[in-house]
Design an enzyme around this catalytic site. Structure first.
Site, PDB file in Angstrom:
ATOM      1  N   THR A 201       0.882  -1.174   0.000  1.00  0.00           N
ATOM      2  CA  THR A 201       0.000   0.000   0.000  1.00  0.00           C
ATOM      3  C   THR A 201       0.913   1.214   0.000  1.00  0.00           C
ATOM      4  O   THR A 201       2.080   1.103   0.366  1.00  0.00           O
ATOM      5  CB  THR A 201      -0.823   0.008   1.310  1.00  0.00           C
ATOM      6  OG1 THR A 201      -1.632  -1.166   1.373  1.00  0.00           O
ATOM      7  CG2 THR A 201      -1.698   1.231   1.461  1.00  0.00           C
ATOM      8  N   ARG A 229     -13.413  -7.897  -0.924  1.00  0.00           N
ATOM      9  CA  ARG A 229     -12.716  -7.667   0.347  1.00  0.00           C
ATOM     10  C   ARG A 229     -12.218  -6.223   0.413  1.00  0.00           C
ATOM     11  O   ARG A 229     -11.625  -5.704  -0.532  1.00  0.00           O
ATOM     12  CB  ARG A 229     -11.538  -8.627   0.467  1.00  0.00           C
ATOM     13  CG  ARG A 229     -10.670  -8.441   1.726  1.00  0.00           C
ATOM     14  CD  ARG A 229      -9.478  -7.564   1.487  1.00  0.00           C
ATOM     15  NE  ARG A 229      -8.558  -7.522   2.631  1.00  0.00           N
ATOM     16  CZ  ARG A 229      -7.525  -6.684   2.729  1.00  0.00           C
ATOM     17  NH1 ARG A 229      -7.276  -5.821   1.772  1.00  0.00           N
ATOM     18  NH2 ARG A 229      -6.739  -6.701   3.785  1.00  0.00           N
ATOM     19  N   VAL A 230     -12.463  -5.571   1.533  1.00  0.00           N
ATOM     20  CA  VAL A 230     -11.981  -4.207   1.730  1.00  0.00           C
ATOM     21  C   VAL A 230     -11.044  -4.208   2.928  1.00  0.00           C
ATOM     22  O   VAL A 230     -11.377  -4.748   3.984  1.00  0.00           O
ATOM     23  CB  VAL A 230     -13.170  -3.247   1.979  1.00  0.00           C
ATOM     24  CG1 VAL A 230     -12.679  -1.866   2.363  1.00  0.00           C
ATOM     25  CG2 VAL A 230     -14.034  -3.168   0.723  1.00  0.00           C
ATOM     26  N   ASP A 232      -7.988  -1.824   5.271  1.00  0.00           N
ATOM     27  CA  ASP A 232      -8.007  -0.601   6.086  1.00  0.00           C
ATOM     28  C   ASP A 232      -7.846   0.669   5.253  1.00  0.00           C
ATOM     29  O   ASP A 232      -8.265   1.751   5.664  1.00  0.00           O
ATOM     30  CB  ASP A 232      -6.887  -0.660   7.131  1.00  0.00           C
ATOM     31  CG  ASP A 232      -5.509  -0.854   6.499  1.00  0.00           C
ATOM     32  OD1 ASP A 232      -5.407  -1.508   5.435  1.00  0.00           O
ATOM     33  OD2 ASP A 232      -4.523  -0.336   7.055  1.00  0.00           O
ATOM     34  N   THR A 252       0.203   0.808   6.551  1.00  0.00           N
ATOM     35  CA  THR A 252       0.312  -0.216   5.518  1.00  0.00           C
ATOM     36  C   THR A 252       0.424  -1.564   6.240  1.00  0.00           C
ATOM     37  O   THR A 252       0.709  -1.602   7.433  1.00  0.00           O
ATOM     38  CB  THR A 252       1.546  -0.009   4.607  1.00  0.00           C
ATOM     39  OG1 THR A 252       2.741  -0.088   5.405  1.00  0.00           O
ATOM     40  CG2 THR A 252       1.505   1.325   3.891  1.00  0.00           C
ATOM     41  N   GLY A 255      -4.454  -5.150   6.760  1.00  0.00           N
ATOM     42  CA  GLY A 255      -5.558  -4.238   7.016  1.00  0.00           C
ATOM     43  C   GLY A 255      -6.545  -4.736   8.059  1.00  0.00           C
ATOM     44  O   GLY A 255      -7.094  -3.943   8.836  1.00  0.00           O
TER      45      GLY A 255
HETATM   46  N1  GLY Z   1      -3.254  -2.299   4.191  1.00  0.00           N
HETATM   47  C1  GLY Z   1      -3.727  -2.699   2.948  1.00  0.00           C
HETATM   48  C2  GLY Z   1      -4.771  -3.750   3.004  1.00  0.00           C
HETATM   49  O1  GLY Z   1      -4.834  -4.527   3.943  1.00  0.00           O
HETATM   50  O2  GLY Z   1      -5.554  -3.819   2.084  1.00  0.00           O
END
Ligand code: GLY
Length: 350
Positions: A201, A229-230, A232, A252, A255
């Site tokens: 990220t 999927r989402v 953080d 990063t 998440g």
């Molecule tokens: N930190 C990026 C994710 O988990 O999508």
């Protein structure tokens, strides 16, 4: 900041103040420390972002426009397989992107999640902030909104990312009908993506000489994720949080772990209560360690088997970053210098 880098930071700030280098103004913090603005921090893949953002802020740009322009370089780079165009796809081979932005001076925020076909989700997130009464748009709705605002659609799956995905698809199970080529020569990168889930990220946060703060986080998310999927990165308070009275922070790494502790918000609250940025990042990481209870996520020494990194900049120009595991670095522009510095950490990487 590590103790060493903190010492270097204040020495160079003092030198900058004495010499008036680059004509930068020196913001004097309430606690008596000095820092040469602008200060921009980013993840280790953000060295071009910090430089671009700092250049723009010095030229008078708004801090949010500057950090977005910085991360756009990485979003549009096909060689960064963790962000934007060229990012690794979901388990069906489709790239889905997440991003959010926060503008400190106006306390506004915008976000998009699981958006397809748009190279620069951070720019769409800014338009969500400016041209809707909402904070977050997801999936098909986010794409339609981007189309309405003239964003061009592109197939985000580069050949390089497709080949990594295809090898994952062919190797991750011997109970399906996908079979690799007999002469398949697994590259280092394939082996790496299979052993360590890729959560790459970019986060970028900045403060200007008047103490205005902004931040952005943008990602292609977890490689080979379940569609939809989402992580953080698009969640205000998790992958990014900005409070113009205190500072800006982002993350990063895994998440799911960051969401559970409202990570970036936790960092800012630690700073509000007086912790310097590095200590605030470490405190938030300790919360992650405390709240990671699933056996599958813990190594034989009881420590998380994944990494998370937090990055933070204070209103006074102080800055820092920390990771669960050692050997991570972050990008920072301060006192007229752009460089990578080591993140503080909780544990030595074996
Ligand atoms: N930190 C990026 C994710 O988990 O999508």
């Amino acid at each position: 900041m590590t103790d060493l880098s903190r010492r270097g930071f204040f020495q160079s700030a003092a030198a900058a103040a004495a010499s008036g280098v680059l004509g930068q103004s020196i913001a004097r913090a309430a606690n008596g420390r000095t820092a040469a603005a602008p200060v921009v921090v980013s993840s280790g893949n953000g060295l071009r972002a910090t430089e671009k953002a700092a250049d723009m802020i010095r030229d008078g740009a708004d801090t949010l426009d500057a950090v977005i322009a910085g991360v756009n370089i990485v979003e549009e780079d096909p060689d960064d397989m963790s962000v934007g165009y060229g990012g690794l796809p979901n388990e069906e081979g489709v790239v889905e992107l997440d991003s959010c932005v926060m503008h400190g001076p106006t306390s506004r925020a915008g976000s998009v999640a699981s958006i397809r076909n748009i190279k620069t989700p951070s720019r769409v997130a800014k338009v969500v902030m400016e041209r809707t009464d909402h904070v977050m748009l997801v999936g098909e709705g986010a794409l339609r909104f981007a189309r309405a605002h003239g964003f061009k659609e592109t197939n985000l799956l580069t050949d390089k990312a497709r080949k990594v995905w295809l090898r994952w698809k062919e190797r991750h199970s011997d109970r399906d009908d996908w079979i690799g080529a007999e002469d398949a020569d697994d590259t280092q990168s394939n082996a790496r993506f299979e052993r360590f889930p890729c959560y790459g990220t970019i986060n970028c946060c900045a403060v200007n000489e008047t103490g205005e703060l902004s931040g952005v986080t943008t990602t292609s998310g977890l490689a080979f994720k379940i569609p939809g999927r989402v992580g953080d990165s698009p969640i205000i308070g998790a992958g990014l949080f900005v409070d113009n009275e205190v500072g800006a922070a982002g993350s990063t790494g895994r998440g799911e772990a960051v969401i559970k502790i409202c990570g970036a918000h936790a960092v800012i609250e630690e700073m509000r209560n007086g912790k310097p940025p590095t200590d605030a990042c470490l405190a938030a990481l300790r919360r992650i360690v405390r709240t990671t209870t699933e056996k599958r996520l813990i190594d034989k020494n009881g420590r998380p088997n994944f990494d998370v990194k937090f990055y933070a900049v204070g209103k006074d120009g102080s800055f820092g970053a920390a990771a669960i595991w050692s050997k991570a670095s972050f990008a920072v522009y301060s006192d007229g210098r752009n460089r990578l510095e080591p993140c503080a950490h909780l544990y030595e990487r074996p």
